[in-house]
Design a protein around this motif. Structure first.
Motif, PDB file in Angstrom:
ATOM      1  N   MET A 132       0.603  -1.184  -0.110  1.00 42.61           N
ATOM      2  CA  MET A 132      -0.197  -0.153   0.049  1.00 42.61           C
ATOM      3  C   MET A 132       0.804   1.089  -0.556  1.00 42.61           C
ATOM      4  O   MET A 132       1.165   2.335  -0.734  1.00 42.61           O
ATOM      5  CB  MET A 132      -0.545  -0.115   1.364  1.00 42.61           C
ATOM      6  N   PHE A 133       2.068   1.218   0.899  1.00 46.29           N
ATOM      7  CA  PHE A 133       2.884   2.514   1.365  1.00 46.29           C
ATOM      8  C   PHE A 133       4.191   1.819   1.302  1.00 46.29           C
ATOM      9  O   PHE A 133       4.502   1.135   0.967  1.00 46.29           O
ATOM     10  CB  PHE A 133       2.514   3.469   2.551  1.00 46.29           C
ATOM     11  N   SER A 134       4.779   2.699   0.569  1.00 46.88           N
ATOM     12  CA  SER A 134       6.381   2.236   0.113  1.00 46.88           C
ATOM     13  C   SER A 134       7.122   2.768   1.478  1.00 46.88           C
ATOM     14  O   SER A 134       6.923   3.413   2.392  1.00 46.88           O
ATOM     15  CB  SER A 134       7.201   3.233  -1.319  1.00 46.88           C
ATOM     16  N   GLN A 135       7.618   2.322   1.599  1.00 47.58           N
ATOM     17  CA  GLN A 135       9.083   1.939   2.669  1.00 47.58           C
ATOM     18  C   GLN A 135       9.143   3.388   2.924  1.00 47.58           C
ATOM     19  O   GLN A 135       9.525   4.011   3.846  1.00 47.58           O
ATOM     20  CB  GLN A 135      10.647   1.501   2.529  1.00 47.58           C
ATOM     21  N   GLY A 136       9.686   4.086   1.993  1.00 45.07           N
ATOM     22  CA  GLY A 136       9.496   5.419   2.144  1.00 45.07           C
ATOM     23  C   GLY A 136       8.971   6.358   2.668  1.00 45.07           C
ATOM     24  O   GLY A 136       9.290   7.389   3.578  1.00 45.07           O
ATOM     25  N   GLN A 137       7.911   6.069   2.103  1.00 42.06           N
ATOM     26  CA  GLN A 137       6.290   6.712   2.220  1.00 42.06           C
ATOM     27  C   GLN A 137       6.054   7.312   3.669  1.00 42.06           C
ATOM     28  O   GLN A 137       6.029   7.563   4.732  1.00 42.06           O
ATOM     29  CB  GLN A 137       5.286   6.274   1.998  1.00 42.06           C
ATOM     30  N   LEU A 138       6.245   5.343   4.517  1.00 38.92           N
ATOM     31  CA  LEU A 138       6.028   5.575   5.919  1.00 38.92           C
ATOM     32  C   LEU A 138       7.275   6.135   6.796  1.00 38.92           C
ATOM     33  O   LEU A 138       7.049   6.590   7.502  1.00 38.92           O
ATOM     34  CB  LEU A 138       6.511   3.833   6.131  1.00 38.92           C
ATOM     35  N   ILE A 139       8.685   6.206   6.713  1.00 42.90           N
ATOM     36  CA  ILE A 139       9.730   6.528   7.049  1.00 42.90           C
ATOM     37  C   ILE A 139       9.155   7.411   7.255  1.00 42.90           C
ATOM     38  O   ILE A 139       9.295   9.229   7.738  1.00 42.90           O
ATOM     39  CB  ILE A 139      11.296   6.591   6.314  1.00 42.90           C
ATOM     40  N   PHE A 140       8.870   8.445   5.963  1.00 42.55           N
ATOM     41  CA  PHE A 140       8.591  10.012   6.083  1.00 42.55           C
ATOM     42  C   PHE A 140       7.547  10.235   6.955  1.00 42.55           C
ATOM     43  O   PHE A 140       7.884  11.125   8.074  1.00 42.55           O
ATOM     44  CB  PHE A 140       8.335   9.881   4.879  1.00 42.55           C
ATOM     45  N   ALA A 141       6.492   9.368   6.732  1.00 40.76           N
ATOM     46  CA  ALA A 141       5.483   9.441   7.978  1.00 40.76           C
ATOM     47  C   ALA A 141       5.585   9.682   9.146  1.00 40.76           C
ATOM     48  O   ALA A 141       5.331  10.148  10.197  1.00 40.76           O
ATOM     49  CB  ALA A 141       3.837   8.678   7.374  1.00 40.76           C
ATOM     50  N   GLY A 142       6.646   8.642   9.308  1.00 39.52           N
ATOM     51  CA  GLY A 142       7.066   8.588  10.904  1.00 39.52           C
ATOM     52  C   GLY A 142       7.746   9.835  11.364  1.00 39.52           C
ATOM     53  O   GLY A 142       7.191  10.169  12.489  1.00 39.52           O
ATOM     54  N   PHE A 143       8.553  10.132  10.934  1.00 40.99           N
ATOM     55  CA  PHE A 143       9.183  11.624  10.533  1.00 40.99           C
ATOM     56  C   PHE A 143       8.804  12.621  11.133  1.00 40.99           C
ATOM     57  O   PHE A 143       8.330  12.927  11.707  1.00 40.99           O
ATOM     58  CB  PHE A 143      10.512  11.719   9.711  1.00 40.99           C
ATOM     59  N   PHE A 144       7.318  12.188  10.354  1.00 41.29           N
ATOM     60  CA  PHE A 144       6.447  14.204   9.810  1.00 41.29           C
ATOM     61  C   PHE A 144       5.714  13.438  11.711  1.00 41.29           C
ATOM     62  O   PHE A 144       5.333  15.075  12.162  1.00 41.29           O
ATOM     63  CB  PHE A 144       5.602  13.488   9.298  1.00 41.29           C
ATOM     64  N   VAL A 145       5.271  12.463  11.933  1.00 38.66           N
ATOM     65  CA  VAL A 145       4.581  12.473  13.373  1.00 38.66           C
ATOM     66  C   VAL A 145       5.139  12.833  14.163  1.00 38.66           C
ATOM     67  O   VAL A 145       4.822  13.056  15.521  1.00 38.66           O
ATOM     68  CB  VAL A 145       3.684  10.910  13.249  1.00 38.66           C
ATOM     69  N   VAL A 146       6.609  12.155  15.076  1.00 43.69           N
ATOM     70  CA  VAL A 146       7.678  12.505  15.782  1.00 43.69           C
ATOM     71  C   VAL A 146       7.604  14.137  15.580  1.00 43.69           C
ATOM     72  O   VAL A 146       7.816  14.825  16.696  1.00 43.69           O
ATOM     73  CB  VAL A 146       8.451  11.763  15.252  1.00 43.69           C
ATOM     74  N   ALA A 147       7.835  14.374  14.166  1.00 46.89           N
ATOM     75  CA  ALA A 147       8.544  15.893  14.169  1.00 46.89           C
ATOM     76  C   ALA A 147       7.267  16.870  14.556  1.00 46.89           C
ATOM     77  O   ALA A 147       7.139  17.946  16.027  1.00 46.89           O
ATOM     78  CB  ALA A 147       8.811  16.895  13.020  1.00 46.89           C
ATOM     79  N   PHE A 148       6.411  16.616  14.307  1.00 50.44           N
ATOM     80  CA  PHE A 148       4.512  17.157  14.730  1.00 50.44           C
ATOM     81  C   PHE A 148       4.318  17.371  16.083  1.00 50.44           C
ATOM     82  O   PHE A 148       4.095  18.308  16.974  1.00 50.44           O
ATOM     83  CB  PHE A 148       3.695  17.112  13.646  1.00 50.44           C
ATOM     84  N   ILE A 149       4.496  15.896  16.627  1.00 48.41           N
ATOM     85  CA  ILE A 149       4.581  16.040  18.376  1.00 48.41           C
ATOM     86  C   ILE A 149       4.963  16.969  18.829  1.00 48.41           C
ATOM     87  O   ILE A 149       4.841  17.781  19.522  1.00 48.41           O
ATOM     88  CB  ILE A 149       4.742  14.995  18.264  1.00 48.41           C
ATOM     89  N   LEU A 150       6.257  16.518  18.896  1.00 47.16           N
ATOM     90  CA  LEU A 150       7.362  18.018  19.259  1.00 47.16           C
ATOM     91  C   LEU A 150       6.998  19.427  19.060  1.00 47.16           C
ATOM     92  O   LEU A 150       7.294  19.538  20.412  1.00 47.16           O
ATOM     93  CB  LEU A 150       8.927  16.948  18.846  1.00 47.16           C
ATOM     94  N   LEU A 151       7.092  19.619  18.574  1.00 46.62           N
ATOM     95  CA  LEU A 151       6.386  20.794  17.457  1.00 46.62           C
ATOM     96  C   LEU A 151       5.448  21.162  18.713  1.00 46.62           C
ATOM     97  O   LEU A 151       5.263  22.467  19.033  1.00 46.62           O
ATOM     98  CB  LEU A 151       6.094  21.077  16.418  1.00 46.62           C
ATOM     99  N   MET A 152       4.701  20.321  18.824  1.00 41.61           N
ATOM    100  CA  MET A 152       3.272  20.843  19.673  1.00 41.61           C
ATOM    101  C   MET A 152       3.529  20.529  20.993  1.00 41.61           C
ATOM    102  O   MET A 152       2.776  21.535  21.221  1.00 41.61           O
ATOM    103  CB  MET A 152       2.215  19.575  19.277  1.00 41.61           C
ATOM    104  N   ILE A 153       4.201  20.784  21.953  1.00 41.28           N
ATOM    105  CA  ILE A 153       4.554  20.324  23.096  1.00 41.28           C
ATOM    106  C   ILE A 153       5.250  21.298  22.655  1.00 41.28           C
ATOM    107  O   ILE A 153       5.118  21.996  24.039  1.00 41.28           O
ATOM    108  CB  ILE A 153       5.843  19.085  23.474  1.00 41.28           C
ATOM    109  N   PHE A 154       6.635  21.530  22.213  1.00 39.95           N
ATOM    110  CA  PHE A 154       7.169  23.091  22.747  1.00 39.95           C
ATOM    111  C   PHE A 154       6.191  24.148  22.731  1.00 39.95           C
ATOM    112  O   PHE A 154       6.439  24.840  23.796  1.00 39.95           O
ATOM    113  CB  PHE A 154       8.337  22.775  21.832  1.00 39.95           C
ATOM    114  N   SER A 155       5.526  24.238  21.612  1.00 40.86           N
ATOM    115  CA  SER A 155       4.750  24.941  21.594  1.00 40.86           C
ATOM    116  C   SER A 155       3.438  25.543  22.599  1.00 40.86           C
ATOM    117  O   SER A 155       3.399  26.839  23.440  1.00 40.86           O
ATOM    118  CB  SER A 155       3.754  24.944  20.383  1.00 40.86           C
ATOM    119  N   TYR A 156       3.056  24.127  23.299  1.00 48.10           N
ATOM    120  CA  TYR A 156       1.760  24.080  24.741  1.00 48.10           C
ATOM    121  C   TYR A 156       3.131  24.601  25.435  1.00 48.10           C
ATOM    122  O   TYR A 156       2.427  25.351  26.296  1.00 48.10           O
ATOM    123  CB  TYR A 156       1.156  22.820  24.713  1.00 48.10           C
TER     124      TYR A 156
END
Length: 63
Positions: free
Chosen positions: A1-25
């Motif tokens: 369904m998804f390539s390995q590169g897409q899954l890695i990108f999604a993982g990094f994006f989710v982690v970065a987004f959560i860290l940015l939200m925590i920092f902003s809060y």
């Protein structure tokens, strides 16, 4: 369904987004305590409303 590169990108994006939200809060926590006091009760009200709608849907569903 998804390539390995897409899954890695999604993982990094989710982690970065959560860290940015925590920092902003954390940065704005003083303002949140001042201006958003009582918002937890509004969230609780919305959750109760959704549960009631779901219960009515299940209860009134014809068999």
């Amino acid at each position: 369904m998804f390539s390995q590169g897409q899954l890695i990108f999604a993982g990094f994006f989710v982690v970065a987004f959560i860290l940015l939200m925590i920092f902003s809060y954390r940065k704005d926590i003083v303002l949140h305590r001042k201006y958003y006091r009582g918002s937890l009760f509004i969230l609780l009200g919305f959750i109760i409303f959704i549960v009631i709608l779901f219960a009515l849907k299940v209860y009134l569903q014809p068999e």
